[in-house]
Design an enzyme around this catalytic site. Structure first.
Site, PDB file in Angstrom:
ATOM      1  N   PHE A 517       0.830  -1.192   0.000  1.00  0.00           N
ATOM      2  CA  PHE A 517       0.000   0.000   0.000  1.00  0.00           C
ATOM      3  C   PHE A 517       0.869   1.248   0.000  1.00  0.00           C
ATOM      4  CE2 PHE A 517      -1.731   3.430   2.613  1.00  0.00           C
ATOM      5  CZ  PHE A 517      -2.844   3.758   1.884  1.00  0.00           C
ATOM      6  N   ASN A 518       1.907   1.230   0.820  1.00  0.00           N
ATOM      7  CA  ASN A 518       2.774   2.397   0.922  1.00  0.00           C
ATOM      8  C   ASN A 518       3.460   2.724  -0.390  1.00  0.00           C
ATOM      9  OD1 ASN A 518       3.021   3.981   3.298  1.00  0.00           O
ATOM     10  ND2 ASN A 518       3.439   2.100   4.394  1.00  0.00           N
ATOM     11  N   LYS A 520       2.259   2.587  -3.125  1.00  0.00           N
ATOM     12  CA  LYS A 520       1.279   3.210  -4.009  1.00  0.00           C
ATOM     13  C   LYS A 520       1.370   4.731  -3.973  1.00  0.00           C
ATOM     14  CE  LYS A 520      -1.097  -0.355  -5.537  1.00  0.00           C
ATOM     15  NZ  LYS A 520      -1.306  -0.654  -6.953  1.00  0.00           N
ATOM     16  N   TYR A 521       2.110   5.239  -3.007  1.00  0.00           N
ATOM     17  CA  TYR A 521       2.273   6.687  -2.943  1.00  0.00           C
ATOM     18  C   TYR A 521       3.233   7.185  -4.034  1.00  0.00           C
ATOM     19  CZ  TYR A 521      -0.346   7.568   1.310  1.00  0.00           C
ATOM     20  OH  TYR A 521      -1.355   7.733   2.226  1.00  0.00           O
ATOM     21  N   HIS A 736     -10.185   5.531  12.738  1.00  0.00           N
ATOM     22  CA  HIS A 736     -10.383   4.074  12.531  1.00  0.00           C
ATOM     23  C   HIS A 736     -11.178   3.396  13.652  1.00  0.00           C
ATOM     24  CE1 HIS A 736      -8.340   3.991   8.795  1.00  0.00           C
ATOM     25  NE2 HIS A 736      -7.210   4.437   9.306  1.00  0.00           N
ATOM     26  N   ASP A 791      -9.648   9.167   4.265  1.00  0.00           N
ATOM     27  CA  ASP A 791      -8.276   8.687   4.454  1.00  0.00           C
ATOM     28  C   ASP A 791      -7.375   9.084   3.272  1.00  0.00           C
ATOM     29  OD1 ASP A 791      -6.143   7.530   5.632  1.00  0.00           O
ATOM     30  OD2 ASP A 791      -6.997   5.537   5.887  1.00  0.00           O
ATOM     31  N   ASP A 792      -7.518   8.405   2.148  1.00  0.00           N
ATOM     32  CA  ASP A 792      -6.673   8.701   0.980  1.00  0.00           C
ATOM     33  C   ASP A 792      -7.465   8.641  -0.323  1.00  0.00           C
ATOM     34  OD1 ASP A 792      -3.762   8.388   2.214  1.00  0.00           O
ATOM     35  OD2 ASP A 792      -4.974   6.711   2.930  1.00  0.00           O
TER      36      ASP A 792
HETATM   37 ZN   LIG Z   1      -4.962   7.519   7.580  1.00  0.00          ZN
END
Ligand SMILES: [Zn+2]
Length: 895
Positions: A517-518, A520-521, A736, A791-792
């Site tokens: 996931f990271n 993906k930045y 969350h 979130d994103d």
């Molecule tokens: Zn977050």
């Protein structure tokens, strides 16, 4: 998520996988504990735990030992006795109303912990507790709880011991049998019959007093409305008539009086601990809960008791948001870090004499003790065949009680909805002008580096390539590189780029893979593009990043009713990060009336330490917080930081929570200066030290009439349930909170204290929890204060209005009513860092009041029926706890 940490994740990769390096280092305090295990004559950790348990059972003194902890009292306050004070018998049979004085004794050991003068004329102090003051039993229990928390992490069976054994039918059956036996035994006991009777008396009295007798409607809602004999309530103005769900009869049925009293005392105690930490930090604490807590202590709540954050109102139109005139003078205070917390001294002499300015300075030991109280409530021994010790039985019963209450409020809402859905809808239809589209909504959790959607980023990249191809955007090894050259190097034609090749969207491959996931930045997987487009400190001074954010802000301003609270990163690598970020903010004029800024600090000390950027954990904390103290003491010298801080409303703590720390957090944990190991401190350690510095800073800023900050960490997304305990003490609200699902005690506490939770079911769906399993709907229905956040958007959303997309999907999938979504929107404004003035404007002038009184339906579009239902339900739950404490007292008197 945490875009901020991406670059360092790459570093981490090159450090041969720090993620997999778990379980290698034993920290100082871990070693100390090992010594304890050995000196105690036990050979292994598990034997030690068993031994502890046995000691406890043999001594037999553990019952109630948790309640008898004595807080050390601040100077001037009277000392508490171990036994509750006998008070004169209540003369009339009238049960005192909540928050009206009566003659019942103090809640055990809580007084000193609560009395925090709110006025600026009195010095604020942090009431310290030292471990030598608490009795041996508590100390042992605290150690046991911490050890079991560590063991829980060790075995990777996260949560196993903190959850209800629902998935274990045999265990559940045994527990039920056991309960039945106990209840039957109790029935034969004269004493418990008496107690039960006195509790029933109190309960019926509080019920007979429900007919409002005073202007304060809250007084009357101590329990479900209306016993059949009453002549019908005369509701105060603004309180709607609707079909109320009431339960009558034996209130103790299904639970023994002893269990009920124990559970109530512990829950009240946990609430008092949260209240203490909230007040000291200028965090919010709900009025209704505070009123009931005062009532349990036989005190009366007053508006002066309320402590609210100080938030700068948005500059008016025509006002310059970056105005550098009228900046406050230098106070010439001295600053020094001690035990990871910045201390303030009036003069250099005071510093020499070690006499800090009178502000509350928290200490690790007190925090660890407070934390262990709440931890002990949720911890539970592993389900083994050996008979559980007393504490384990106790926690099991706490769990049972909370589990039942939560089930009850859930079912109650179900009935409420069935009976009143039409009435609520009818109310909403009668509201002129307002509908779901034009109620204010705040995106309470969003990361600036991912606040645009993928299509937006793609377009922006293509536009810059077209219009600014020859601009120098990077410098590598002294070589200047233009935008065109960047793409040539990447072997890419910007025109051919699509969202697919951009590859920033999270998908199936990221589920349970935070590392993936990271990455993906990085657009197109290239860190250069991230550097150029999504960073504030690069060759072009973060111009592109600022432009993208401003485009997003423009969209929000256009929509008018949507706000966002984007997170910008401060890492603690060097002390000049604040200057740089502030200069970026002012240079590019990033301020927008629809954005409130939050600073996120990634928990990546281990990476900085291993690259020798910082020598110890204290240095990282100093880099994050000292510049803020300096800008507060001498704003003249730090004008940009001073101006930028006006628009910062809070702090966030971010990183992968499932990352595991080898250190057991406890009062024995080394101080930050002594934390020189390369291993990362645990979550609770980070949270405490961030809270501590924010709290001192807030007190200093409040003194100066400057705005304060709220602590709003990511919490409960994954990892140990203990994270949620730390946040319960230290945080104004959290993002969350998924793991609350797994601990009824904590969930009930979050409900009673109305701790706001920003939930992001779409983000969870790509990372940790499938959408259909998200507890959002369940939490909302039970009455937890939840809001929706994106979130994103870059990774998770498809449309221009990411927040609306989030609402739309939730509403469709869970069939939420208009009233439901408007309630979520209202929660989001309450939770946000919007100023008091803006909240009054968006929610109604009385928004600080609970219940329908505080709701302006013309602004929020939330039905008054819903507001009344929520308020009465919360009052009912709280009154159960308070009644239990009071009935216990009446017993003592009767004897
Ligand atoms: Zn977050």
């Amino acid at each position: 998520m945490n875009p901020g940490i991406n670059c360092t994740m790459q570093m981490a990769d090159s450090l041969c996988g720090f993620m997999g390096a778990g379980g290698l280092l034993m920290s100082t305090s871990g070693a100390e504990n090992e010594k304890r295990f050995l000196s105690a004559g036990a050979r292994t950790k598990s034997e030690y735990l068993v031994q502890l348990a046995e000691e406890e059972t043999v001594n037999g003194a553990s019952q109630g030992s948790f309640q008898s902890v004595i807080f050390s009292t601040p100077p001037g306050a009277e000392t508490e006795e171990d036994e509750p004070k006998r008070s004169p018998p209540v003369e009339t049979a009238v049960h005192p109303l909540p928050w009206e004085g009566s003659a019942t004794p103090e809640l055990h050991g809580t007084k000193a912990g609560r009395r925090i003068p709110g006025g600026s004329d009195m010095p604020r102090q942090f009431p310290k507790i030292s471990l030598s003051e608490v009795d041996e039993q508590v100390r042992l229990l605290a150690e046991k709880v911490y050890a079991s928390a560590l063991k829980e992490e060790d075995t990777k069976e996260a949560l196993a011991m903190f959850t209800v054994p629902e998935d274990c039918p045999i265990g559940l059956h045994q527990a039920k049998e056991h309960e039945l036996l106990r209840e039957m035994a109790e029935q034969q006991s004269e004493e418990s019959a008496k107690r039960k009777k006195s509790f029933k008396l109190i309960r019926s009295q509080s019920m007979s007093l429900q007919i409002p007798v005073s202007a304060d409607w809250a007084l009357s809602v101590v329990s479900p409305l209306l016993s059949p004999v009453s002549t019908g309530p005369c509701l105060p103005e603004g309180f709607p008539e609707y079909q109320r769900v009431t339960i009558s009869g034996d209130y103790c049925a299904g639970i023994t009086v002893e269990d009920y009293e124990q559970a109530s005392k512990s829950l009240l105690k946990a609430l008092l601990i949260r209240e203490k930490y909230s007040k000291l930090a200028y965090h919010r604490f709900p009025r209704t809960t505070a009123k009931f807590l005062r009532s349990a202590e036989n005190e009366k709540w007053t508006v002066e008791d309320e402590i609210l954050p100080e938030i700068c109102p948005c500059p008016r139109e025509g006002e310059d948001p970056y105005n550098m005139e009228d900046i406050p003078e230098n106070l010439n205070y001295e600053l020094q870090m001690k035990d990871g917390i910045i201390y303030v001294y009036d003069t250099p002499e005071a510093l020499k004499q070690n006499e800090p300015r009178s502000l509350p300075y928290p200490d690790l030991e007190t925090f660890a003790i407070d934390l262990s109280h709440v931890l002990a409530m949720i911890a539970d021994g592993p389900h083994v065949s050996t008979p559980p010790n007393h504490h384990m039985r106790l926690t099991l019963r706490w769990k049972t009680y909370c589990h039942r209450r939560l089930n009850f409020v859930g079912s109650k809402f179900y009935l409420h909805e069935m009976l009143n859905e039409m009435a609520e809808l009818k109310e909403l239809k009668g509201v002129p002008h307002r509908d779901f589209y034009n109620v204010r909504k705040v995106d309470t959790h969003i990361h600036a580096a991912a606040c645009m959607n993928q299509k937006h980023l793609l377009k922006f990249i293509q536009t810059t390539c077209k219009t600014e191809a020859d601009r120098v955007v990077l410098e590598k090894d002294g070589q200047k590189i233009t935008l065109k050259e960047v793409f040539t190097k990447l072997n890419m034609d910007p025109y051919d780029l699509t969202v697919d090749s951009l590859d920033v969207h999270a998908g199936r491959q990221t589920f349970h893979r935070f590392d993936k996931f990271n990455s993906k930045y990085n657009p197109v997987g290239a860190s250069e593009l991230r550097e150029i487009y999504l960073k504030t400190d690069n060759y072009i001074n973060g111009e592109y990043f600022a432009r993208i954010i401003k485009e997003v802000a423009y969209g929000l301003e256009e929509s008018k009713y949507q706000h966002a609270e984007p997170r910008l990163s401060i890492y603690g690598r060097s002390p000049d990060e604040w200057e740089n970020l502030s200069q970026w903010f002012i240079l590019h004029k990033v301020h927008s009336p629809n954005m409130q800024w939050i600073i996120q600090v990634p928990r990546i000390y281990d990476i900085f330490r291993s690259r020798k950027i910082v020598p110890n954990f204290a240095k990282m904390l100093e880099n994050v917080f000292l510049p803020l103290f300096e800008a507060t003491v001498n704003p003249q010298k730090h004008k940009e930081v001073h101006v930028f801080l006006k628009y910062v409303t809070g702090f966030d703590s971010v990183d992968d929570e499932s990352k595991h720390s080898d250190h057991m957090f406890s009062y024995k944990s080394p101080k930050p200066e002594a934390w020189t190991a390369e291993s990362n401190p645990p979550y609770s350690y980070y949270l405490f030290h961030m809270y501590a510095n924010i709290m001192v800073l807030n007190n200093l800023r409040k003194e100066r009439g400057l705005n304060t900050f709220q602590f709003r960490p990511h919490c409960g997304e994954a990892g140990s349930i203990t994270h949620l305990v730390s946040a319960f003490l230290t945080s104004d609200n959290i993002s969350h909170g998924l793991n609350l699902k797994k601990s009824p005690v904590l969930q009930y506490l979050y409900y009673l204290a109305q701790v706001p939770i920003a939930m992001s079911p779409l983000s969870n769906n790509s990372l940790f929890l499938e959408y259909s399993k998200s507890p959002l709907k369940e939490f909302l229905h039970k009455g937890l204060c939840v809001s929706l956040s994106t979130d994103d958007p870059m990774q998770f959303h498809y449309t221009k209005e990411a927040l609306m997309e989030e609402y739309a999907i939730a509403a469709q999938l869970w069939k939420l009513s208009t009233c439901d979504v408007c309630e979520i929107a209202r929660n989001s404004v309450l939770q946000s860092g919007l100023s008091h003035q803006e909240k009054m404007h968006f929610l109604g002038a009385n928004y600080l009041k609970d219940g329908p009184e505080g709701n302006d339906i013309r602004r929020t579009n939330v039905a008054q029926i819903r507001m009344a239902y929520r308020y009465e339900t919360l009052c009912n739950e709280l009154s159960f706890l308070v009644d239990a404490v009071k009935s216990g007292t009446m017993d003592t008197q009767a004897q």
